[in-house]
Design a protein around this motif. Sequence first.
Motif, PDB file in Angstrom:
ATOM      1  N   THR A  44       0.859  -1.186   0.000  1.00 15.61           N
ATOM      2  CA  THR A  44       0.000   0.000   0.000  1.00 15.61           C
ATOM      3  C   THR A  44       0.894   1.234   0.000  1.00 15.61           C
ATOM      4  N   ASP A  45       0.281   2.435   0.010  1.00 12.06           N
ATOM      5  CA  ASP A  45       1.124   3.624   0.105  1.00 12.06           C
ATOM      6  C   ASP A  45       0.838   4.378   1.408  1.00 12.06           C
ATOM      7  N   ASP A  46       1.657   5.404   1.662  1.00  6.37           N
ATOM      8  CA  ASP A  46       1.580   6.040   2.984  1.00  6.37           C
ATOM      9  C   ASP A  46       0.400   6.995   3.146  1.00  6.37           C
ATOM     10  N   PRO A  73       6.051   5.178  -0.516  1.00  7.57           N
ATOM     11  CA  PRO A  73       5.600   6.574  -0.523  1.00  7.57           C
ATOM     12  C   PRO A  73       4.487   6.771  -1.557  1.00  7.57           C
ATOM     13  N   SER A  74       3.525   7.622  -1.227  1.00  4.48           N
ATOM     14  CA  SER A  74       2.439   7.907  -2.163  1.00  4.48           C
ATOM     15  C   SER A  74       2.988   8.637  -3.387  1.00  4.48           C
ATOM     16  N   GLY A  75       2.420   8.337  -4.551  1.00  2.00           N
ATOM     17  CA  GLY A  75       2.793   9.099  -5.745  1.00  2.00           C
ATOM     18  C   GLY A  75       3.491   8.280  -6.808  1.00  2.00           C
ATOM     19  N   GLU A  76       3.469   8.847  -8.014  1.00  2.00           N
ATOM     20  CA  GLU A  76       3.993   8.183  -9.216  1.00  2.00           C
ATOM     21  C   GLU A  76       5.450   7.741  -9.057  1.00  2.00           C
ATOM     22  N   SER A  77       6.221   8.461  -8.235  1.00  2.00           N
ATOM     23  CA  SER A  77       7.646   8.130  -8.119  1.00  2.00           C
ATOM     24  C   SER A  77       7.857   6.739  -7.518  1.00  2.00           C
ATOM     25  N   SER A  78       6.816   6.170  -6.906  1.00  2.00           N
ATOM     26  CA  SER A  78       6.968   4.801  -6.397  1.00  2.00           C
ATOM     27  C   SER A  78       6.880   3.745  -7.499  1.00  2.00           C
ATOM     28  N   LYS A  79       6.490   4.157  -8.699  1.00  2.00           N
ATOM     29  CA  LYS A  79       6.503   3.199  -9.811  1.00  2.00           C
ATOM     30  C   LYS A  79       7.907   3.194 -10.430  1.00  2.00           C
ATOM     31  N   SER A  80       8.906   2.846  -9.602  1.00  2.00           N
ATOM     32  CA  SER A  80      10.290   2.891 -10.083  1.00  2.00           C
ATOM     33  C   SER A  80      10.943   1.538  -9.836  1.00  2.00           C
ATOM     34  N   GLY A 107      -4.344   3.007  -5.131  1.00  2.00           N
ATOM     35  CA  GLY A 107      -4.746   3.468  -6.453  1.00  2.00           C
ATOM     36  C   GLY A 107      -3.938   2.799  -7.546  1.00  2.00           C
ATOM     37  N   GLY A 108      -3.926   3.447  -8.707  1.00  2.00           N
ATOM     38  CA  GLY A 108      -3.253   2.874  -9.872  1.00  2.00           C
ATOM     39  C   GLY A 108      -1.759   2.695  -9.670  1.00  2.00           C
ATOM     40  N   VAL A 109      -1.146   3.565  -8.883  1.00  2.00           N
ATOM     41  CA  VAL A 109       0.302   3.452  -8.665  1.00  2.00           C
ATOM     42  C   VAL A 109       0.618   2.154  -7.928  1.00  2.00           C
ATOM     43  N   PRO A 131      -8.658  -1.796  -5.202  1.00  2.00           N
ATOM     44  CA  PRO A 131      -8.522  -0.402  -5.639  1.00  2.00           C
ATOM     45  C   PRO A 131      -9.157   0.561  -4.647  1.00  2.00           C
ATOM     46  N   THR A 132      -8.485   1.697  -4.439  1.00  2.00           N
ATOM     47  CA  THR A 132      -9.029   2.699  -3.509  1.00  2.00           C
ATOM     48  C   THR A 132      -9.188   4.067  -4.179  1.00  2.00           C
ATOM     49  N   THR A 133      -9.051   4.114  -5.497  1.00  2.00           N
ATOM     50  CA  THR A 133      -9.344   5.371  -6.205  1.00  2.00           C
ATOM     51  C   THR A 133     -10.382   5.086  -7.280  1.00  2.00           C
ATOM     52  N   ILE A 134     -11.025   6.153  -7.762  1.00  2.00           N
ATOM     53  CA  ILE A 134     -11.981   5.968  -8.860  1.00  2.00           C
ATOM     54  C   ILE A 134     -11.221   5.621 -10.127  1.00  2.00           C
ATOM     55  N   GLY A 143      -5.120  -6.164 -16.573  1.00  2.00           N
ATOM     56  CA  GLY A 143      -3.875  -6.888 -16.331  1.00  2.00           C
ATOM     57  C   GLY A 143      -2.589  -6.192 -16.734  1.00  2.00           C
ATOM     58  N   LYS A 144      -2.658  -4.931 -17.144  1.00  2.00           N
ATOM     59  CA  LYS A 144      -1.396  -4.234 -17.443  1.00  2.00           C
ATOM     60  C   LYS A 144      -0.769  -3.794 -16.132  1.00  2.00           C
ATOM     61  N   VAL A 145       0.460  -4.229 -15.893  1.00  2.00           N
ATOM     62  CA  VAL A 145       1.175  -3.837 -14.677  1.00  2.00           C
ATOM     63  C   VAL A 145       2.552  -3.344 -15.098  1.00  2.00           C
ATOM     64  N   ALA A 152      10.919   6.877 -19.785  1.00  2.00           N
ATOM     65  CA  ALA A 152       9.562   6.662 -20.309  1.00  2.00           C
ATOM     66  C   ALA A 152       8.683   5.944 -19.296  1.00  2.00           C
ATOM     67  N   LYS A 153       7.410   6.380 -19.304  1.00  2.00           N
ATOM     68  CA  LYS A 153       6.412   5.844 -18.373  1.00  2.00           C
ATOM     69  C   LYS A 153       6.000   4.422 -18.777  1.00  2.00           C
ATOM     70  N   ASN A 154       5.758   3.585 -17.797  1.00  2.00           N
ATOM     71  CA  ASN A 154       5.208   2.225 -18.000  1.00  2.00           C
ATOM     72  C   ASN A 154       6.028   1.355 -18.940  1.00  2.00           C
ATOM     73  N   ASP A 170     -16.619   2.410  -0.077  1.00  2.00           N
ATOM     74  CA  ASP A 170     -16.429   3.170   1.173  1.00  2.00           C
ATOM     75  C   ASP A 170     -15.007   3.739   1.261  1.00  2.00           C
ATOM     76  N   THR A 171     -14.051   3.047   0.628  1.00  2.00           N
ATOM     77  CA  THR A 171     -12.663   3.544   0.704  1.00  2.00           C
ATOM     78  C   THR A 171     -12.493   4.845  -0.078  1.00  2.00           C
ATOM     79  N   LEU A 172     -13.440   5.139  -0.957  1.00  2.00           N
ATOM     80  CA  LEU A 172     -13.282   6.350  -1.782  1.00  2.00           C
ATOM     81  C   LEU A 172     -13.586   7.622  -0.987  1.00  2.00           C
ATOM     82  N   LYS A 173     -14.197   7.440   0.196  1.00  2.00           N
ATOM     83  CA  LYS A 173     -14.617   8.620   0.973  1.00  2.00           C
ATOM     84  C   LYS A 173     -13.438   9.476   1.425  1.00  2.00           C
ATOM     85  N   SER A 174     -12.262   8.884   1.530  1.00  2.00           N
ATOM     86  CA  SER A 174     -11.109   9.667   1.989  1.00  2.00           C
ATOM     87  C   SER A 174     -10.329  10.290   0.829  1.00  2.00           C
ATOM     88  N   LEU A 175     -10.823  10.094  -0.398  1.00  2.00           N
ATOM     89  CA  LEU A 175     -10.096  10.647  -1.558  1.00  2.00           C
ATOM     90  C   LEU A 175     -10.220  12.168  -1.632  1.00  2.00           C
TER      91      LEU A 175
HETATM   92  N1  LIG Z   1      -2.602  -0.555 -15.545  1.00  2.00           N
HETATM   93  C1  LIG Z   1      -3.454   0.179 -16.219  1.00  2.00           C
HETATM   94  O1  LIG Z   1      -4.173  -0.312 -17.089  1.00  2.00           O
HETATM   95  C2  LIG Z   1      -3.562   1.630 -15.895  1.00  2.00           C
HETATM   96  C3  LIG Z   1      -4.627   2.377 -16.420  1.00  2.00           C
HETATM   97  C4  LIG Z   1      -4.738   3.715 -16.036  1.00  2.00           C
HETATM   98  C5  LIG Z   1      -3.804   4.260 -15.183  1.00  2.00           C
HETATM   99  N2  LIG Z   1      -2.778   3.495 -14.707  1.00  2.00           N
HETATM  100  C6  LIG Z   1      -1.787   4.051 -13.786  1.00  2.00           C
HETATM  101  O2  LIG Z   1      -2.449   4.442 -12.605  1.00  2.00           O
HETATM  102  C7  LIG Z   1      -1.711   5.481 -11.974  1.00  2.00           C
HETATM  103  C8  LIG Z   1      -2.668   6.544 -11.519  1.00  2.00           C
HETATM  104  O3  LIG Z   1      -3.570   5.974 -10.623  1.00  2.00           O
HETATM  105  P1  LIG Z   1      -4.301   6.814  -9.486  1.00  2.00           P
HETATM  106  O4  LIG Z   1      -4.864   8.030 -10.073  1.00  2.00           O
HETATM  107  O5  LIG Z   1      -5.177   5.883  -8.764  1.00  2.00           O
HETATM  108  O6  LIG Z   1      -3.052   7.327  -8.641  1.00  2.00           O
HETATM  109  P2  LIG Z   1      -2.465   7.002  -7.194  1.00  2.00           P
HETATM  110  O7  LIG Z   1      -2.385   5.567  -6.941  1.00  2.00           O
HETATM  111  O8  LIG Z   1      -1.196   7.778  -7.117  1.00  2.00           O
HETATM  112  O9  LIG Z   1      -3.533   7.652  -6.208  1.00  2.00           O
HETATM  113  C9  LIG Z   1      -3.752   9.038  -6.248  1.00  2.00           C
HETATM  114  C10 LIG Z   1      -3.469   9.694  -4.904  1.00  2.00           C
HETATM  115  O10 LIG Z   1      -4.518   9.408  -4.001  1.00  2.00           O
HETATM  116  C11 LIG Z   1      -4.015   8.767  -2.839  1.00  2.00           C
HETATM  117  N3  LIG Z   1      -5.045   7.815  -2.466  1.00  2.00           N
HETATM  118  C12 LIG Z   1      -5.363   6.669  -3.093  1.00  2.00           C
HETATM  119  N4  LIG Z   1      -6.450   6.131  -2.554  1.00  2.00           N
HETATM  120  C13 LIG Z   1      -6.827   6.938  -1.551  1.00  2.00           C
HETATM  121  C14 LIG Z   1      -7.896   6.911  -0.633  1.00  2.00           C
HETATM  122  N5  LIG Z   1      -8.833   5.973  -0.687  1.00  2.00           N
HETATM  123  N6  LIG Z   1      -7.964   7.883   0.294  1.00  2.00           N
HETATM  124  C15 LIG Z   1      -7.035   8.889   0.316  1.00  2.00           C
HETATM  125  N7  LIG Z   1      -6.035   8.979  -0.542  1.00  2.00           N
HETATM  126  C16 LIG Z   1      -5.926   8.018  -1.476  1.00  2.00           C
HETATM  127  C17 LIG Z   1      -2.695   8.184  -3.235  1.00  2.00           C
HETATM  128  O11 LIG Z   1      -1.840   8.045  -2.126  1.00  2.00           O
HETATM  129  C18 LIG Z   1      -2.196   9.225  -4.210  1.00  2.00           C
HETATM  130  O12 LIG Z   1      -1.658  10.309  -3.520  1.00  2.00           O
HETATM  131  C19 LIG Z   1      -0.699   5.958 -12.992  1.00  2.00           C
HETATM  132  O13 LIG Z   1       0.574   5.496 -12.629  1.00  2.00           O
HETATM  133  C20 LIG Z   1      -1.137   5.304 -14.282  1.00  2.00           C
HETATM  134  O14 LIG Z   1      -0.063   5.030 -15.148  1.00  2.00           O
HETATM  135  C21 LIG Z   1      -2.650   2.205 -15.037  1.00  2.00           C
END
Ligand SMILES: NC(=O)c1ccc[n+]([C@@H]2O[C@H](COP(=O)([O-])OP(=O)(O)OC[C@H]3O[C@@H](n4cnc5c(N)ncnc54)[C@H](O)[C@@H]3O)[C@@H](O)[C@H]2O)c1
Length: 364
Positions: A44-46, A73-80, A107-109, A131-134, A143-145, A152-154, A170-175
């Motif tokens: 997970t992230d921080d 750490p939260s954020g794209e830089s963790s995809k390294s 989230g996606g990261v 997943p915890t983001t929309i 299945g793309k990871v 270059a990204k990805n 329910d996890t989306l409420k903190s977004l």
């Molecule tokens: N694999 C695929 O098919 C695919 C498709 C689209 C995007 N992506 C990738 O997804 C990433 C973007 O995903 P994202 O927008 O979910 O970014 P993310 O995972 O960075 O989440 C966005 C931010 O919200 C925070 N967060 C996440 N869930 C939370 C919650 N429930 N409550 C509070 N904070 C929360 C995270 O810590 C982060 O700061 C990119 O790296 C992109 O390349 C992949």
Amino acid sequence: MRTLQVELGERSYPIYIGAGILDSIGELCAKHGISKKSPHLIVTDDKVGPHYLDSVVSRLKSEGYHVLTHVVPSGESSKSLDVYEQVMTTAIQAKLDRSSAVFALGGGVVGDLAGFVAATYMRGITFVQIPTTILAHDSSVGGKVAVNHPLAKNMIGAFHQPVMVLYDVDTLKSLPAREVSSGLAEMVKHGLILDKDFAYWCCENGHKLLALDAETLIHGLERGCAIKADVVSKDEREGGLRAILNLGHTIGHAIEAVGGYGRFLHGEAIAIGMAGSAMLAERLGRDESLYGETIRMLKAVNLPVQLPQDVSIDQIMDAMQHDKKFTEGQMVFIVPEAIGSVSIVKDVPVEAVRSVVEQLKGEG
Ligand SMILES: NC(=O)c1ccc[n+]([C@@H]2O[C@H](COP(=O)([O-])OP(=O)(O)OC[C@H]3O[C@@H](n4cnc5c(N)ncnc54)[C@H](O)[C@@H]3O)[C@@H](O)[C@H]2O)c1
Ligand SMILES: [Zn+2]
């Protein structure tokens, strides 16, 4: 709880969507044959961890599972590759074996990073997405990871399908609000590419989606996932059709790159990109109402549809060239034909794209 099946032959898997369904994670793991003998790793992230990690761990433990955690750490830089190696180190030290699973809680990261760990640890072990983001309604299907390379990204990745996706709204409420809108960009995109009624539904229900109304979100996420799943099941490895999911992404990726992957969120960048694609469609002779309708839908979920004045058009054009979609003054573009339908056009003149980018800055 709703269940949506992603049809991919022997790699088929369910997406469970509902409010409060994380409470059932233990039973769902048991149902999917996840071993109670092997150790499992939750990544997970921080920012997500403090909200949900303890409860996920305790639910799994109380069901008899042995779980370890790794917080990045939260954020794209963790995809390294660096962070990937650190997670791998935890997995090796924790003695994960072939019956172990990697869980992505975030989230996606986190999904892309943990998924790539799952795809490569001992040549591939079980992967579970929470997943915890929309936005992750998009990234958790298909299945793309991957992790990023500094150039270059990805670029370093795999196709590795999860055994299940557990989507607890329910996890989306903190977004944060900006993240909510950013994620809704992909939902609107799914309507724009394949489902006119859904595109209009998103627009009409924009305020409820922004307010995270559970029923509305569940419907939107379910339909969004279903559209993506349908495309992916017809073209798992992007031989052709899957490219339609890139609507708005050619311009969008360039905007993200020019903004240093921090100024614009992914969904914000692709919203501007989708507005640009609709302008381009009109220039290429498609229906004149497309642009107005598209931006109305994007604005309904608080997304930007214009480039800020300080963004350089030359830089955007250069960044698009890195996308390798240019050949001899022409480029490949996903062009809307109508709301709910797109086509892949392979010979879009670069000049037309440039004038669209100018228009996105209000200079066209
Ligand atoms: N694999 C695929 O098919 C695919 C498709 C689209 C995007 N992506 C990738 O997804 C990433 C973007 O995903 P994202 O927008 O979910 O970014 P993310 O995972 O960075 O989440 C966005 C931010 O919200 C925070 N967060 C996440 N869930 C939370 C919650 N429930 N409550 C509070 N904070 C929360 C995270 O810590 C982060 O700061 C990119 O790296 C992109 O390349 C992949
Ligand atoms: Zn996207």
